[in-house]
Design a protein around this motif. Structure first.
Motif, PDB file in Angstrom:
ATOM      1  N   LEU A 149      22.865  23.586  32.573  1.00 58.17           N
ATOM      2  CA  LEU A 149      22.875  23.832  31.124  1.00 58.17           C
ATOM      3  C   LEU A 149      23.723  25.047  30.766  1.00 58.17           C
ATOM      4  N   ASP A 150      23.711  26.057  31.645  1.00 54.26           N
ATOM      5  CA  ASP A 150      24.596  27.217  31.417  1.00 54.26           C
ATOM      6  C   ASP A 150      26.052  26.771  31.386  1.00 54.26           C
ATOM      7  N   LYS A 151      26.399  25.849  32.278  1.00 53.32           N
ATOM      8  CA  LYS A 151      27.782  25.338  32.310  1.00 53.32           C
ATOM      9  C   LYS A 151      28.044  24.445  31.102  1.00 53.32           C
ATOM     10  N   HIS A 152      27.085  23.567  30.837  1.00 51.93           N
ATOM     11  CA  HIS A 152      27.261  22.601  29.747  1.00 51.93           C
ATOM     12  C   HIS A 152      27.450  23.307  28.393  1.00 51.93           C
ATOM     13  N   TYR A 153      26.615  24.314  28.140  1.00 49.27           N
ATOM     14  CA  TYR A 153      26.652  25.004  26.848  1.00 49.27           C
ATOM     15  C   TYR A 153      27.337  26.377  26.934  1.00 49.27           C
TER      16      TYR A 153
END
Ligand SMILES: Nc1ncnc2c1ncn2[C@@H]1O[C@H](COP(=O)(O)OP(=O)(O)O)[C@@H](O)[C@H]1O
Ligand SMILES: [Mg+2]
Length: 158
Positions: free
Chosen positions: A49-53
């Motif tokens: 999620l850190d990468k996605h957002y």
């Protein structure tokens, strides 16, 4: 192959799973003639999620959105079609379900920006990056549909 042929990523968010509307939503894309070329369920890790957002890091909704995305597993789908990145974004509607027009997925199902049912890649670059983030190449399937001519002018790629 048409230069308009694209792939995009959608994520059916935890609220879509909980509300039992995953099938209805995927059906909309199938009815439009958009092809499913990859699909799976996953629990999204903090790291993913850190990468996605990444573009939203530091914004007030970053942490709440991560929490929301981890309430339940999600369904990840890779879709293929002509100009599908833009077409799918249009079908999803604006981010805030309360402002999204009826007929769009968010307009029909979402009443809050923080519970907006679906993610869709915002442009071709994001689509490429996001598909690579969640899917191995062996999890994506290219295939022909015999009735493709009834959805697109296949010869002209239109
Ligand atoms: N103001 C906000 N309040 C709560 N959640 C938000 C807000 N803005 C965005 N989000 C959440 O973060 C996600 C990513 O935001 P953004 O990239 O701007 O929207 P989109 O999903 O339409 O591309 C949204 O889909 C939504 O789940
Ligand atoms: Mg976005």
């Amino acid at each position: 192959m048409s230069d308009k042929l694209q792939r995009t990523l959608i994520i059916l968010k935890p609220d879509a799973i909980h509300r039992g509307i995953v099938g209805e939503i995927i059906d909309r894309f199938e009815q439009k003639g958009i092809k499913i070329v990859g699909m799976k369920m996953a629990k999204l890790s903090d790291l993913l999620l850190d990468k996605h957002y990444a573009q939203h890091k530091g914004k007030h909704f970053f942490e709440p959105t991560k929490k929301y995305m981890q309430m339940l597993p999600v369904v990840l789908v890779v879709l293929e079609g002509l100009e599908v990145v833009r077409v799918v974004r249009t079908m999803c509607g604006p981010t805030d379900g309360r402002n999204a027009p009826p007929g769009t997925i968010r307009g029909d199902y979402s009443g809050a920006i923080s519970r907006n049912i679906i993610h869709a890649s915002e442009d071709e670059k994001a689509a490429y990056r996001e598909i690579k983030l969640y899917f191995k190449t062996t999890e994506i399937f290219g295939y022909d549909k015999p009735d493709a001519h009834f959805y697109y002018d296949v010869e002209r790629g239109e």
